[in-house]
Design a protein around this motif. Structure first.
Motif, PDB file in Angstrom:
ATOM      1  N   LEU A 193       0.827  -1.208   0.000  1.00  0.00           N
ATOM      2  CA  LEU A 193       0.000   0.000   0.000  1.00  0.00           C
ATOM      3  C   LEU A 193       0.863   1.260   0.000  1.00  0.00           C
ATOM      4  O   LEU A 193       1.794   1.398   0.799  1.00  0.00           O
ATOM      5  CB  LEU A 193      -0.928   0.010   1.228  1.00  0.00           C
ATOM      6  N   GLN A 194       0.549   2.173  -0.901  1.00  0.00           N
ATOM      7  CA  GLN A 194       1.264   3.444  -1.008  1.00  0.00           C
ATOM      8  C   GLN A 194       0.329   4.652  -0.977  1.00  0.00           C
ATOM      9  O   GLN A 194       0.784   5.778  -0.828  1.00  0.00           O
ATOM     10  CB  GLN A 194       2.092   3.486  -2.299  1.00  0.00           C
ATOM     11  N   TYR A 195      -0.980   4.416  -1.138  1.00  0.00           N
ATOM     12  CA  TYR A 195      -1.927   5.540  -1.130  1.00  0.00           C
ATOM     13  C   TYR A 195      -3.259   5.091  -0.564  1.00  0.00           C
ATOM     14  O   TYR A 195      -3.816   4.079  -0.979  1.00  0.00           O
ATOM     15  CB  TYR A 195      -2.132   6.097  -2.543  1.00  0.00           C
ATOM     16  N   ARG A 196      -3.758   5.860   0.402  1.00  0.00           N
ATOM     17  CA  ARG A 196      -5.101   5.652   0.969  1.00  0.00           C
ATOM     18  C   ARG A 196      -5.686   7.039   1.182  1.00  0.00           C
ATOM     19  O   ARG A 196      -5.837   7.518   2.300  1.00  0.00           O
ATOM     20  CB  ARG A 196      -5.013   4.881   2.287  1.00  0.00           C
ATOM     21  N   GLY A 197      -5.975   7.711   0.080  1.00  0.00           N
ATOM     22  CA  GLY A 197      -6.449   9.089   0.166  1.00  0.00           C
ATOM     23  C   GLY A 197      -7.623   9.341  -0.747  1.00  0.00           C
ATOM     24  O   GLY A 197      -8.261   8.425  -1.253  1.00  0.00           O
ATOM     25  N   ARG A 198      -7.870  10.603  -0.975  1.00  0.00           N
ATOM     26  CA  ARG A 198      -9.039  11.020  -1.742  1.00  0.00           C
ATOM     27  C   ARG A 198      -8.740  11.107  -3.241  1.00  0.00           C
ATOM     28  O   ARG A 198      -7.577  11.172  -3.651  1.00  0.00           O
ATOM     29  CB  ARG A 198      -9.531  12.366  -1.239  1.00  0.00           C
ATOM     30  N   LEU A 199      -9.804  11.159  -4.016  1.00  0.00           N
ATOM     31  CA  LEU A 199      -9.703  11.395  -5.455  1.00  0.00           C
ATOM     32  C   LEU A 199      -9.268  12.836  -5.694  1.00  0.00           C
ATOM     33  O   LEU A 199      -8.302  13.115  -6.391  1.00  0.00           O
ATOM     34  CB  LEU A 199     -11.056  11.143  -6.126  1.00  0.00           C
ATOM     35  N   ASP A 200     -10.026  13.754  -5.119  1.00  0.00           N
ATOM     36  CA  ASP A 200      -9.739  15.184  -5.151  1.00  0.00           C
ATOM     37  C   ASP A 200     -10.563  15.826  -4.034  1.00  0.00           C
ATOM     38  O   ASP A 200     -11.091  15.124  -3.185  1.00  0.00           O
ATOM     39  CB  ASP A 200     -10.001  15.797  -6.540  1.00  0.00           C
ATOM     40  N   ALA A 201     -10.682  17.124  -4.034  1.00  0.00           N
ATOM     41  CA  ALA A 201     -11.378  17.820  -2.948  1.00  0.00           C
ATOM     42  C   ALA A 201     -12.899  17.840  -3.094  1.00  0.00           C
ATOM     43  O   ALA A 201     -13.583  18.467  -2.300  1.00  0.00           O
ATOM     44  CB  ALA A 201     -10.848  19.256  -2.832  1.00  0.00           C
ATOM     45  N   SER A 202     -13.440  17.118  -4.081  1.00  0.00           N
ATOM     46  CA  SER A 202     -14.896  17.039  -4.232  1.00  0.00           C
ATOM     47  C   SER A 202     -15.514  16.352  -3.022  1.00  0.00           C
ATOM     48  O   SER A 202     -14.877  15.549  -2.352  1.00  0.00           O
ATOM     49  CB  SER A 202     -15.261  16.242  -5.487  1.00  0.00           C
ATOM     50  N   ARG A 203     -16.752  16.656  -2.774  1.00  0.00           N
ATOM     51  CA  ARG A 203     -17.519  15.990  -1.718  1.00  0.00           C
ATOM     52  C   ARG A 203     -18.804  15.448  -2.341  1.00  0.00           C
ATOM     53  O   ARG A 203     -18.747  14.736  -3.315  1.00  0.00           O
ATOM     54  CB  ARG A 203     -17.803  16.957  -0.554  1.00  0.00           C
ATOM     55  N   LYS A 204     -19.974  15.817  -1.810  1.00  0.00           N
ATOM     56  CA  LYS A 204     -21.241  15.330  -2.381  1.00  0.00           C
ATOM     57  C   LYS A 204     -21.535  15.966  -3.730  1.00  0.00           C
ATOM     58  O   LYS A 204     -22.379  15.476  -4.471  1.00  0.00           O
ATOM     59  CB  LYS A 204     -22.401  15.588  -1.430  1.00  0.00           C
ATOM     60  N   GLN A 205     -20.858  17.049  -4.024  1.00  0.00           N
ATOM     61  CA  GLN A 205     -20.932  17.660  -5.349  1.00  0.00           C
ATOM     62  C   GLN A 205     -19.504  17.718  -5.889  1.00  0.00           C
ATOM     63  O   GLN A 205     -18.561  17.928  -5.133  1.00  0.00           O
ATOM     64  CB  GLN A 205     -21.495  19.095  -5.292  1.00  0.00           C
ATOM     65  N   GLU A 228       4.051  11.219   1.097  1.00  0.00           N
ATOM     66  CA  GLU A 228       4.006  11.160   2.565  1.00  0.00           C
ATOM     67  C   GLU A 228       2.728  11.792   3.107  1.00  0.00           C
ATOM     68  O   GLU A 228       2.122  11.279   4.028  1.00  0.00           O
ATOM     69  CB  GLU A 228       5.232  11.875   3.162  1.00  0.00           C
ATOM     70  N   GLU A 229       2.346  12.918   2.519  1.00  0.00           N
ATOM     71  CA  GLU A 229       1.133  13.623   2.960  1.00  0.00           C
ATOM     72  C   GLU A 229      -0.045  13.181   2.104  1.00  0.00           C
ATOM     73  O   GLU A 229       0.000  13.293   0.880  1.00  0.00           O
ATOM     74  CB  GLU A 229       1.324  15.142   2.835  1.00  0.00           C
ATOM     75  N   GLN A 230      -1.095  12.692   2.762  1.00  0.00           N
ATOM     76  CA  GLN A 230      -2.295  12.232   2.064  1.00  0.00           C
ATOM     77  C   GLN A 230      -3.522  12.734   2.808  1.00  0.00           C
ATOM     78  O   GLN A 230      -3.549  12.732   4.034  1.00  0.00           O
ATOM     79  CB  GLN A 230      -2.311  10.707   1.982  1.00  0.00           C
ATOM     80  N   ILE A 231      -4.522  13.148   2.047  1.00  0.00           N
ATOM     81  CA  ILE A 231      -5.779  13.625   2.625  1.00  0.00           C
ATOM     82  C   ILE A 231      -6.795  12.500   2.497  1.00  0.00           C
ATOM     83  O   ILE A 231      -7.005  11.979   1.398  1.00  0.00           O
ATOM     84  CB  ILE A 231      -6.268  14.899   1.915  1.00  0.00           C
ATOM     85  N   PRO A 232      -7.422  12.085   3.599  1.00  0.00           N
ATOM     86  CA  PRO A 232      -8.340  10.952   3.550  1.00  0.00           C
ATOM     87  C   PRO A 232      -9.505  11.175   2.588  1.00  0.00           C
ATOM     88  O   PRO A 232      -9.952  12.300   2.378  1.00  0.00           O
ATOM     89  CB  PRO A 232      -8.872  10.845   4.982  1.00  0.00           C
ATOM     90  N   SER A 233      -9.977  10.067   2.036  1.00  0.00           N
ATOM     91  CA  SER A 233     -11.193  10.093   1.240  1.00  0.00           C
ATOM     92  C   SER A 233     -12.374  10.229   2.189  1.00  0.00           C
ATOM     93  O   SER A 233     -12.312   9.807   3.348  1.00  0.00           O
ATOM     94  CB  SER A 233     -11.321   8.807   0.425  1.00  0.00           C
ATOM     95  N   MET A 234     -13.451  10.812   1.687  1.00  0.00           N
ATOM     96  CA  MET A 234     -14.677  10.930   2.469  1.00  0.00           C
ATOM     97  C   MET A 234     -15.822  10.442   1.610  1.00  0.00           C
ATOM     98  O   MET A 234     -15.845  10.672   0.407  1.00  0.00           O
ATOM     99  CB  MET A 234     -14.916  12.374   2.880  1.00  0.00           C
ATOM    100  N   GLY A 235     -16.772   9.767   2.236  1.00  0.00           N
ATOM    101  CA  GLY A 235     -17.929   9.287   1.499  1.00  0.00           C
ATOM    102  C   GLY A 235     -18.947   8.661   2.417  1.00  0.00           C
ATOM    103  O   GLY A 235     -18.879   8.819   3.639  1.00  0.00           O
ATOM    104  N   CYS A 236     -19.882   7.944   1.817  1.00  0.00           N
ATOM    105  CA  CYS A 236     -20.906   7.230   2.576  1.00  0.00           C
ATOM    106  C   CYS A 236     -20.288   5.970   3.164  1.00  0.00           C
ATOM    107  O   CYS A 236     -19.467   5.322   2.521  1.00  0.00           O
ATOM    108  CB  CYS A 236     -22.067   6.823   1.667  1.00  0.00           C
TER     109      CYS A 236
END
Length: 185
Positions: free
Chosen positions: A132-144, A169-177
């Motif tokens: 594993l090398q990435y566990r983050g978001r697609l981009d800064a989109s949310r419900k829209q 090294e720096e990754q922003i978590p994904s958010m979703g349902c």
């Protein structure tokens, strides 16, 4: 309820799977593995977070495949409680969107549990050795979907994995349902 993914556990090994695809084939991890890395995505049909970025997921999957990254999507939601996520509906959506990657059904949710998937979308980016090398978001989109010029976090991270074998090294978590888990029997 919106949930976020945990931070990346660098080097954690991808669990194998054998799941039916919307194309009628049974797919294993080795079948989708790319020479430069592998992206395993947990998505579903009905989640507004996924729907908002489906076109971006498809765009980035195609671009990553061109860089030698294998791509697969898995739906693990309880289809009894969420009929839009049934295997038949998955097949319809895969045809409608002409998905450029296998879309697999994890009916017993064992693969989602093995990966510790928590939400849709949940992205797991692995290096060529399936670490594993990435566990983050697609981009800064949310419900829209956000503006078209958003930084493509997933694409940039997996491009880096393809080129160097290492994720950022720096990754922003994904958010979703949250994954829609079946009631324990």
């Amino acid at each position: 309820m919106a949930v976020s993914t945990p931070i990346c556990d660098f080097g954690w090994q991808a669990p194998d799977f054998a799941l039916p695809g919307t194309d009628g084939k049974t797919w294993r991890l080795e079948d989708v593995r790319g020479p430069k890395g592998t992206l395993v995505m947990f998505i579903c049909n009905h989640c507004p977070y996924v729907i908002a970025v489906r076109d971006r997921i498809i765009r980035d999957a195609r671009a990553l495949q061109g860089l030698g990254i294998g791509v697969v999507a898995i739906s693990s939601n309880d289809a009894d409680a969420y009929p839009e996520d049934s295997f038949d509906k998955m097949k319809e959506l895969a045809r409608e969107l002409d998905l450029p990657f296998p879309y697999l059904y994890d009916e017993d949710q064992s693969v989602a549990r093995a990966y510790d998937a928590v939400c849709t979308p949940d992205f797991f980016g692995f290096d060529a050795g399936l670490g594993l090398q990435y566990r983050g978001r697609l981009d800064a989109s949310r419900k829209q979907a956000g503006p078209p010029d958003l930084r493509r976090d997933l694409f940039e991270a997996m491009k880096q994995v393809a080129e160097t074998g290492h994720g950022p090294e720096e990754q922003i978590p994904s958010m979703g349902c949250s994954i829609k888990w079946k009631d324990a029997a």
